[in-house]
Design a protein around this motif. Structure first.
Motif, PDB file in Angstrom:
ATOM      1  N   ARG A 146       0.520  -1.033  -0.095  1.00 10.34           N
ATOM      2  CA  ARG A 146       0.129  -0.058   0.324  1.00 10.34           C
ATOM      3  C   ARG A 146       1.122   1.082   0.227  1.00 10.34           C
ATOM      4  O   ARG A 146       1.722   1.219   0.085  1.00 10.34           O
ATOM      5  N   GLY A 165      -1.287   3.642 -14.105  1.00  9.02           N
ATOM      6  CA  GLY A 165      -0.157   3.655 -13.135  1.00  9.02           C
ATOM      7  C   GLY A 165       1.052   3.427 -14.270  1.00  9.02           C
ATOM      8  O   GLY A 165       1.812   3.432 -13.514  1.00  9.02           O
ATOM      9  N   CYS A 191      -2.153  -5.267  -0.339  1.00 11.18           N
ATOM     10  CA  CYS A 191      -2.168  -4.819  -0.522  1.00 11.18           C
ATOM     11  C   CYS A 191      -3.688  -4.411   0.093  1.00 11.18           C
ATOM     12  O   CYS A 191      -4.263  -5.035   1.323  1.00 11.18           O
ATOM     13  N   ARG A 232      -0.542   7.608  -5.898  1.00 15.42           N
ATOM     14  CA  ARG A 232      -2.131   7.214  -5.512  1.00 15.42           C
ATOM     15  C   ARG A 232      -2.871   9.191  -5.982  1.00 15.42           C
ATOM     16  O   ARG A 232      -3.815   8.423  -6.290  1.00 15.42           O
ATOM     17  N   ARG A 281      -3.047  -3.878  -7.288  1.00 16.90           N
ATOM     18  CA  ARG A 281      -1.840  -3.479  -6.549  1.00 16.90           C
ATOM     19  C   ARG A 281      -1.108  -4.535  -6.234  1.00 16.90           C
ATOM     20  O   ARG A 281       0.022  -4.916  -6.834  1.00 16.90           O
ATOM     21  N   SER A 282      -1.757  -5.397  -5.318  1.00 17.83           N
ATOM     22  CA  SER A 282      -0.236  -6.621  -4.868  1.00 17.83           C
ATOM     23  C   SER A 282      -1.084  -7.974  -6.126  1.00 17.83           C
ATOM     24  O   SER A 282       0.341  -7.956  -6.867  1.00 17.83           O
ATOM     25  N   THR A 332      -0.478  -6.714  -9.329  1.00 17.44           N
ATOM     26  CA  THR A 332       0.982  -6.591 -10.102  1.00 17.44           C
ATOM     27  C   THR A 332       1.950  -6.681  -9.709  1.00 17.44           C
ATOM     28  O   THR A 332       2.836  -6.865 -10.323  1.00 17.44           O
ATOM     29  N   THR A 333       1.699  -6.675  -8.286  1.00 15.62           N
ATOM     30  CA  THR A 333       3.514  -6.756  -7.244  1.00 15.62           C
ATOM     31  C   THR A 333       3.764  -8.404  -7.953  1.00 15.62           C
ATOM     32  O   THR A 333       4.296  -8.303  -8.064  1.00 15.62           O
ATOM     33  N   LEU A 341       4.129  -0.175  -4.422  1.00 14.41           N
ATOM     34  CA  LEU A 341       4.000   0.421  -5.707  1.00 14.41           C
ATOM     35  C   LEU A 341       3.899   1.264  -5.923  1.00 14.41           C
ATOM     36  O   LEU A 341       4.374   1.662  -7.183  1.00 14.41           O
ATOM     37  N   ILE A 342       2.888   1.989  -5.259  1.00 12.33           N
ATOM     38  CA  ILE A 342       2.521   3.818  -5.929  1.00 12.33           C
ATOM     39  C   ILE A 342       2.748   4.543  -4.169  1.00 12.33           C
ATOM     40  O   ILE A 342       2.596   3.418  -3.530  1.00 12.33           O
TER      41      ILE A 342
END
Length: 364
Positions: free
Chosen positions: A23, A66, A96, A47, A102-103, A105-106, A41-42
């Motif tokens: 996060r 993003g 995330c 964000r 987000r998670s 993507t990571t 991630l961001i």
């Protein structure tokens, strides 16, 4: 071999599983789990900009922005940080906020780099919900015994010797009175609740027997005890430490002057430690000035200032006993007696000196 994503939240906390929080820092700062590491991630600015784009143009436009913001060297730097973390914590899981974009993507970026990175399904929100629900359940179900006693009797010293105890003041990083602030500050309310819930989760795995908790009011510094816990502490059976005044003066000197001086030196250096300790003690006295009354407050302040001057000149702390003794006898003891009479209902199981109480609790 790839490890599966998980919803076994209890196992994560009981096993002390390393957690990677992707996060944004502002989200992590509001609440996190003990030991979790934030490698986002961001970042906060990204964000914010992505959130605006999402409101204006929808999800795909936000995803496109993003990808535009986190590319090239920026993307590689974040990937290097994740890979280094995973190399150090191969048992880890990532999450995330909701276990969504987000998670995943990571996870996908790490997989491209050859790293197996399972995630927590449901993310932070599901983990937090699990802890809140389990905390409430355990606070209602676990047998609790309250450790009580006047200020300075050394309750925390007993708590620290017991495997079946929850150190509420330790979790709140505060010594529990107006003088209890510590140099590193306190956790957020969410962090305090998360840590408490995890402690209770561990206690629930132990063989049957009471969990020992120190007698506390609704606040430990700024950390608020859940209402269910407040109610249990008022009604639970109690074990009481009784120590003579001079013994309590010694413990208070160690806990509120000598110990904090070392903490301030650790955080701010030897040169600043004395000034910061002195100001903290004077500020604490000021916070209770109205309850002390003007004349008593001024007298105690003068005594404290004299003790601080002696400490600065020679390093001696003995003169602090004068204001500590008066504060215990004239302020904290009457307040303890009132609270015990008006707000505590549990039966007393045992009363004795600190060593006797420890022996009793160790062999119940």
């Amino acid at each position: 071999m790839n490890r599966a994503d998980t919803r076994d939240y209890q196992a994560l906390f009981l096993n002390g599983t390393p957690l990677l929080d992707v996060r944004a820092p502002v989200e992590f700062g509001k609440g996190a789990f003990p030991g979790a590491v934030n490698l986002p991630l961001i970042d906060d600015d990204e964000r914010h900009r992505i959130g605006i784009r999402y409101k204006q143009a929808g999800q795909q436009a936000a995803i496109d922005l993003g990808n535009e913001l986190v590319r090239g060297e920026r993307r590689e730097a974040r990937l290097r940080a994740w890979r280094a973390w995973w190399q150090a914590h191969p048992r880890g899981y990532l999450y995330c906020f909701r276990g969504g974009l987000r998670s995943r993507t990571t996870q996908a970026w790490l997989r491209e780099a050859g790293v197996d990175a399972p995630l927590v399904e449901g993310g932070y929100k599901a983990l937090r919900r699990f802890l809140l629900d389990s905390m409430e359940r355990h606070l209602r179900a676990l047998p609790i015994t309250v450790l009580s006693g006047r200020t300075g009797c050394g309750k925390t010293r007993v708590i620290e010797r017991l495997n079946n105890a929850v150190d509420l003041e330790g979790l709140a990083h505060h010594r529990g009175s107006s003088f209890g602030r510590r140099p590193a500050g306190q956790p957020t309310q969410i962090d305090f609740e998360n840590a408490l819930a995890i402690d209770l989760l561990h206690q629930a795995q132990r063989p049957a027997g009471a969990v020992i908790m120190e007698d506390e009011s609704k606040l430990i510094g700024r950390c608020y005890l859940p209402q269910t816990l407040q109610d249990r502490l008022k009604q639970a059976p109690r074990v009481t430490i009784e120590e003579p005044l001079e013994a309590r003066v010694q413990v208070t000197l160690e806990d509120y002057v000598i110990g904090p001086a070392a903490e301030y030196a650790e955080y701010f250096g030897e040169q600043q430690a004395h000034a910061r300790l002195g100001q903290a003690l004077l500020d604490a006295l000021e916070r209770i000035s109205k309850r002390l009354g003007g004349a008593r407050h001024q007298a105690l302040r003068a005594t404290l200032q004299a003790a601080l001057k002696q400490q600065q000149r020679s390093g001696a702390t003995e003169q602090h006993r004068d204001w500590i003794r008066e504060l215990l006898h004239g302020y904290y003891d009457p307040m303890y007696d009132y609270m015990l009479e008006k707000h505590r209902d549990g039966d007393t199981l045992f009363t004795g000196r600190r060593a006797e109480v420890l022996e009793f609790l160790l062999h119940r």
